[in-house]
Design a protein around this motif. Structure first.
Motif, short mmCIF file in Angstrom:
data_model
loop_
_atom_site.label_atom_id
_atom_site.label_comp_id
_atom_site.label_asym_id
_atom_site.label_seq_id
_atom_site.Cartn_x
_atom_site.Cartn_y
_atom_site.Cartn_z
N LEU A 54 -0.64 10.61 -12.50
CA LEU A 54 -0.83 10.64 -13.87
C LEU A 54 -1.23 12.19 -14.32
CD1 LEU A 54 -2.16 7.51 -15.12
CD2 LEU A 54 0.03 7.77 -14.86
N ASP A 55 0.21 13.08 -14.88
CA ASP A 55 -0.05 14.12 -15.19
C ASP A 55 0.13 14.00 -16.74
OD1 ASP A 55 -0.32 16.90 -15.32
OD2 ASP A 55 1.71 17.39 -14.24
N ILE A 56 -0.65 13.67 -16.96
CA ILE A 56 -1.26 13.17 -19.04
C ILE A 56 -3.33 13.41 -19.38
CG2 ILE A 56 1.19 12.61 -19.16
CD1 ILE A 56 -0.81 9.31 -19.19
N THR B 140 -7.14 12.99 -11.41
CA THR B 140 -6.25 13.05 -12.34
C THR B 140 -5.63 14.50 -11.69
OG1 THR B 140 -7.72 14.03 -13.77
CG2 THR B 140 -7.78 11.88 -13.79
N LYS B 141 -4.77 14.60 -11.93
CA LYS B 141 -3.66 15.60 -11.42
C LYS B 141 -4.25 16.88 -12.52
CE LYS B 141 0.72 15.24 -10.25
NZ LYS B 141 2.06 15.32 -9.96
N SER B 142 -4.48 16.13 -14.03
CA SER B 142 -4.68 17.50 -14.62
C SER B 142 -5.43 17.47 -15.39
CB SER B 142 -3.44 16.62 -16.14
OG SER B 142 -5.00 15.66 -17.02
N GLU C 28 -5.62 16.06 -31.62
CA GLU C 28 -6.73 16.83 -31.05
C GLU C 28 -5.53 16.74 -29.52
OE1 GLU C 28 -8.04 20.31 -29.80
OE2 GLU C 28 -8.54 19.14 -31.41
N LYS C 29 -5.07 15.45 -29.00
CA LYS C 29 -3.89 16.02 -28.71
C LYS C 29 -2.29 16.10 -29.01
CE LYS C 29 -7.35 15.35 -24.37
NZ LYS C 29 -7.40 16.85 -24.17
#
Length: 92
Positions: free
Chosen positions: A23-25, A54-56, A89-90
Motif C-alpha cells: 500500500l503506497d497511500i 508501509t511503503k510510503s 490535511e491529506k
C-alpha cells in the motif's frame, strides 16, 4: 451465534505485514486503547509497529483510550475528531 462461530473459526486472512508493504497511500489507524482482543502494543501483529511495514511511511496511529475493539461503533464522535482533520490535511 452462527456468525460469531464463523468469524472465529474461519481462516485468519493475510497478515498486516503481508499487506502493508503493497500500500503506497497514507494510512490512519484508529485503535481502541481498551481493546481486549487486539491491544495496539501486544500480540503477533501489534498495531504500533504497522508503520514499519508501509511503503510510503505515511502511517498515523491514533489510540482512543476509552474505546474497545469497535471504536467506530463505541465512540463515533472521537473517530470523527481524528478522521476529519486527517482527511483535510491529506486532501490539500
Amino acid at each position: 451465534k452462527d456468525v460469531f462461530l464463523k468469524v472465529f473459526g474461519g481462516p485468519p486472512g493475510p497478515t498486516p505485514e503481508s499487506i502493508l508493504p503493497d500500500l503506497d497511500i497514507p494510512i490512519l489507524a484508529l485503535w481502541g486503547g481498551a481493546d481486549p482482543w487486539t491491544p495496539a502494543d501486544k500480540g503477533l501483529h501489534p498495531g504500533n509497529k504497522f508503520g514499519d511495514y508501509t511503503k510510503s511511511g505515511d502511517f498515523t496511529l491514533v489510540t482512543l483510550e476509552s474505546a474497545g475493539h469497535c471504536p467506530h461503533d463505541e465512540c463515533p464522535d472521537q473517530i470523527h475528531k481524528s478522521l476529519l482533520p486527517w482527511l483535510e490535511e491529506k486532501l490539500k
